[in-house]
Design an enzyme around this catalytic site. Structure first.
Site, PDB file in Angstrom:
ATOM      1  CG  ASP A 179       0.337  -4.041   2.717  1.00 19.07           C
ATOM      2  OD1 ASP A 179       0.962  -3.685   1.862  1.00 19.07           O
ATOM      3  OD2 ASP A 179      -0.567  -3.407   3.457  1.00 19.07           O
TER       4      ASP A 179
ATOM      5  CB  SER B 124       2.698   1.783   6.513  1.00 25.52           C
ATOM      6  OG  SER B 124       1.467   1.375   6.954  1.00 25.52           O
TER       7      SER B 124
ATOM      8  CG  HIS C 197      -0.652   0.501   2.412  1.00 22.03           C
ATOM      9  ND1 HIS C 197      -0.200  -0.548   3.408  1.00 22.03           N
ATOM     10  CD2 HIS C 197      -0.315   1.492   3.090  1.00 22.03           C
ATOM     11  CE1 HIS C 197       0.062  -0.001   4.573  1.00 22.03           C
ATOM     12  NE2 HIS C 197       0.058   1.355   4.310  1.00 22.03           N
TER      13      HIS C 197
HETATM   14  N1  ARG Z   1      -4.826   0.817   7.616  1.00 25.22           N
HETATM   15  C1  ARG Z   1      -3.387   0.744   7.052  1.00 25.22           C
HETATM   16  C2  ARG Z   1      -2.817   1.898   7.199  1.00 25.22           C
HETATM   17  O1  ARG Z   1      -3.109   2.880   7.889  1.00 25.22           O
HETATM   18  C3  ARG Z   1      -3.241  -0.002   5.722  1.00 25.22           C
HETATM   19  C4  ARG Z   1      -4.034   0.908   4.712  1.00 25.22           C
HETATM   20  C5  ARG Z   1      -3.930   0.327   3.408  1.00 25.22           C
HETATM   21  N2  ARG Z   1      -4.855  -0.501   3.037  1.00 25.22           N
HETATM   22  C6  ARG Z   1      -5.978  -0.429   2.702  1.00 25.22           C
HETATM   23  N3  ARG Z   1      -6.934  -1.462   2.477  1.00 25.22           N
HETATM   24  N4  ARG Z   1      -6.544   0.812   2.220  1.00 25.22           N
HETATM   25  O2  ARG Z   1      -2.195   2.773   6.317  1.00 25.22           O
HETATM   26  N1  ASP Z   2      -1.359   1.617   7.984  1.00 22.08           N
HETATM   27  C1  ASP Z   2      -0.774   2.608   8.583  1.00 22.08           C
HETATM   28  C2  ASP Z   2       0.648   3.454   7.691  1.00 22.08           C
HETATM   29  O1  ASP Z   2       0.227   3.367   6.496  1.00 22.08           O
HETATM   30  C3  ASP Z   2       0.063   2.301   9.790  1.00 22.08           C
HETATM   31  C4  ASP Z   2      -0.880   2.277  11.138  1.00 22.08           C
HETATM   32  O2  ASP Z   2      -1.475   3.188  10.991  1.00 22.08           O
HETATM   33  O3  ASP Z   2      -0.880   1.514  11.935  1.00 22.08           O
HETATM   34  O4  ASP Z   2       1.507   3.679   8.124  1.00 22.08           O
END
Ligand code: ARG
Ligand code: ASP
Length: 659
Positions: free
Chosen positions: A180, A595, A59
């Protein structure tokens, strides 16, 4: 903070860390910090070879992979694997930043040196970038000196059905089965220094890279996260939390629901649109979902009430101390005054700034105000940025909703008078927006003359908003509590807390600078009586696999491998059967920006790549609860399995240090 890791190293060693403080951070010799980078603007990455090969999340590479994709070469859907160095694809605009050193410059500033001078001095050197960042609301200042590398190339990415498996459905959720990760390589000039893209550049040789552990993780193992967390608000008062839960989150969640509905519907009808809006959709949805979990989590923890009690105790202590006795009242008043302006900016960002072509118009007007001549080249820069991957019908539908919401939610006195009059004369927001999109040439014609630009109805609207934009800039801070009129009280509050609450382990809030977090591999009790274990496996992927559901439709190769149990060296035994580890949980305190961060074991080896938190952790930017908060990582063995078995790119192992 990495440079202060000495203060924690005993505790880390007690938990199973085998290295020394200066193995973690040193500005004199190579240390783990040299293997870690800021990837793009807001993620982390880590070197895994002496030849500049790096890992980050899928991502985090998403926008880059999208940029290199087309309907014919859909690397988002199909993945991409360079079969040799010559097939590595340069990503225009993508940079990585390596931290050379960090330094507490609080005393230098107090002694009269200007920040500008310190920064100018520190950013000599090729590709150097320096910045001074406040800690503890400006009680301390740290200088960070980076080297910025601009030639970064895509090496490999799994298909989205692995890299984004579970999609937005599973996002922020455990159990999780997302692979990921993506791989890039940094290139440098012949002297190993930063250089613009050139076919003559050679792989960058990092001072340090991470060996890869193939042994795996078990509950209780030490873990450490090294990366660039973006935003925590550990010390804020009840007022700040109430603003988030009662005002800000509900507004932002509602408005994003509307935008997402419009985008998803258009995506479901057309493949090219799905690709074009994929990154936008994922971005909007990510925070949208997190805020929902965050509000729930804060509610559950009773954070507002807890903060209020803490503040009462503080007030009792402060009552006979003249310098602190009225501090909390001053903070409260400062919040009351700052909230309307801060809210107006947040509302503007979620509504007006959610309209792409209007954003382009706002940008053109701001360039003009800065004295930039709007030449064809300048227009082209803006067009690429705001109107790349653009669908006018989606944008117009969003504009109708968002302009409507903006005028409904902001005090009438804040709405530009010309806008109110225009909506009236058209007989409503919808016909007004139709007129706007019929009249504008920003999308259809290029280049435009200066007069055409400023006669354009979209640009006119942008000009009407200019006073609001100017006001918003007074509130353009990471959080409400960082607005200067509020923050100035926090400087005193932080000093007071450190005098009063002597037991508390203080560390500055995350602000996209390099940090260390440590914890252990561990599950958690999700609800009463329901324990979530720390590891997921390929069996869980197979249980979710469903060709009918976009988020759960895995590649056929993975089905075949599973049927043949053709796992090679990557399999583990679970319940007497062999399977592949996929994701694991640990108790590290992480935030957005973490991330792609390396998850490192006690021996300094890479065991995973951090990418998310669980649903019950989404409030951890405001209150981190060690009992329940868990970060989610993709197991490095799954990464290796995918490179090997799905990507057919095991030649890459030759440059890695697999242990
Ligand atoms: N929640 C994670 C972060 O804050 C992963 C986000 C990317 N994944 C998604 N399905 N949008 O970045
Ligand atoms: N998914 C998040 C990021 O892109 C990490 C998190 O918020 O835990 O940095």
């Amino acid at each position: 903070m990495p440079s202060l890791i000495k203060e924690r190293i005993k505790d880390m060693r007690r938990m199973g860390f085998k290295l020394k403080a200066d193995d973690v951070y040193s500005d004199k010799k190579a240390s783990l910090k040299d293997a870690v980078m800021q990837f793009g603007g807001g993620c982390t990455g880590e070197f895994i070879s002496p030849e500049g090969l790096l890992l980050t999340n899928h991502h985090c590479g998403y926008a880059s992979i999208q940029k290199l994709s087309s309907v014919e070469h859909d690397y988002l859907t199909d993945g991409y694997w360079a079969k040799s160095r010559s097939e590595e694809l340069h990503v225009p605009g993508l940079t990585i930043s390596l931290l050379e050193r960090m330094e507490d410059v609080t005393d230098r500033i107090a002694a009269g040196e200007s920040k500008e001078e310190i920064i100018a001095q520190a950013s000599k050197g090729k590709g150097c970038r320096a910045s001074i960042e406040p800690m503890y609301y400006g009680n301390q200042h740290y200088l960070f000196v980076y080297r910025v590398y601009k030639d970064v190339r895509l090496v490999g990415a799994p298909p989205s059905s692995i890299g984004k498996f579970g999609g937005d459905t599973d996002n922020w959720i455990w159990p999780r089965h997302t692979g990921d990760f993506s791989m890039f390589r940094v290139y440098a000039d012949a002297n190993n220094e930063p250089a613009d893209y050139s076919a003559d550049n050679v792989p960058y040789r990092p001072k340090r890279y991470l060996p890869i552990s193939t042994k795996g993780v078990k509950e209780g193992d030490f873990t450490m996260i090294y990366g660039f967390p973006g935003n925590t608000q550990e010390y804020v008062t009840a007022d700040a939390v109430e603003y988030v839960t009662n005002i800000s989150n509900p507004m932002k969640i509602a408005l994003r629901t509307t935008r997402l509905d419009i985008i998803s519907e258009a995506q479901s009808k057309d493949v090219a649109t799905r690709i074009a809006y994929a990154a936008k959709h994922a971005n909007i949805a990510n925070a949208w979902k997190k805020w929902q979990g965050e509000s729930l989590g804060l509610e559950r923890l009773g954070t507002v009430a807890k903060k209020a009690t803490y503040e009462q105790e503080f007030a009792t202590w402060a009552a006979d101390k003249p310098q602190y006795a009225t501090l909390l009242d001053s903070m409260h008043t400062a919040y009351e005054k700052a909230i309307p302006g801060y809210f107006a900016r947040e509302l503007f960002n979620e509504t007006i700034a959610g309209i792409d072509v209007l954003n382009f118009a706002l940008w053109l007007n701001s360039q003009h105000e800065k004295g930039v001549k709007l030449t064809a080249d300048v227009q082209n820069v803006g067009r690429k940025y705001y109107l790349g991957d653009y669908r006018v019908e989606i944008d117009k539908a969003i504009a109708k909703q968002m302009i409507g919401e903006y005028v409904a939610r902001i005090p009438a006195t804040e709405i530009p008078a010309q806008l109110t009059a225009a909506i009236d004369s058209y007989g409503g927001v919808e016909p007004f927006v139709d007129g706007l999109y019929n009249g504008t040439q920003l999308i259809t014609k290029y280049p435009l003359t200066h007069d055409e630009i400023f006669a354009d109805p979209m640009v006119q609207l942008a000009v009407w908003f200019a006073p609001q934009v100017a006001k918003n800039s007074n509130y353009a801070y990471r959080n409400l509590s960082n607005v200067p009129s509020v923050e100035k009280w926090y400087r005193e509050y932080m000093q007071a807390l450190r005098e009063w609450d002597k037991e508390r382990a203080f560390y500055p809030d995350a602000n996209f600078t390099l940090r260390v977090a440590y914890g252990t591999v561990t599950g958690y009790e999700n609800v009463d009586g329901e324990y979530h274990t720390h590891l997921t496996t390929l069996d869980g992927i197979m249980a979710k696999d469903n060709p009918e559901i976009y988020d759960y439709n895995i590649p056929q190769t993975l089905r075949d491998i599973y049927a043949r149990k053709d796992y090679g060296r990557w399999s583990i035994e679970k319940g007497g059967k062999s399977t592949i580890p996929v994701c694991f949980l640990a108790s590290n305190h992480t935030s957005g920006g973490n991330s792609g961060s390396p998850v490192i074991n006690g021996k300094g080896e890479l065991i995973g790549i951090n990418f998310d938190r669980t649903w019950r952790s989404t409030m951890s930017d405001i209150e981190f609860d060690p009992d329940i908060c868990r970060n989610i990582s993709v197991d490095i063995r799954y990464v290796m399995f995918v490179i090997d078995r799905i990507g057919g790119a095991s030649y890459l192992f030759e440059e890695m240090d697999l242990r």
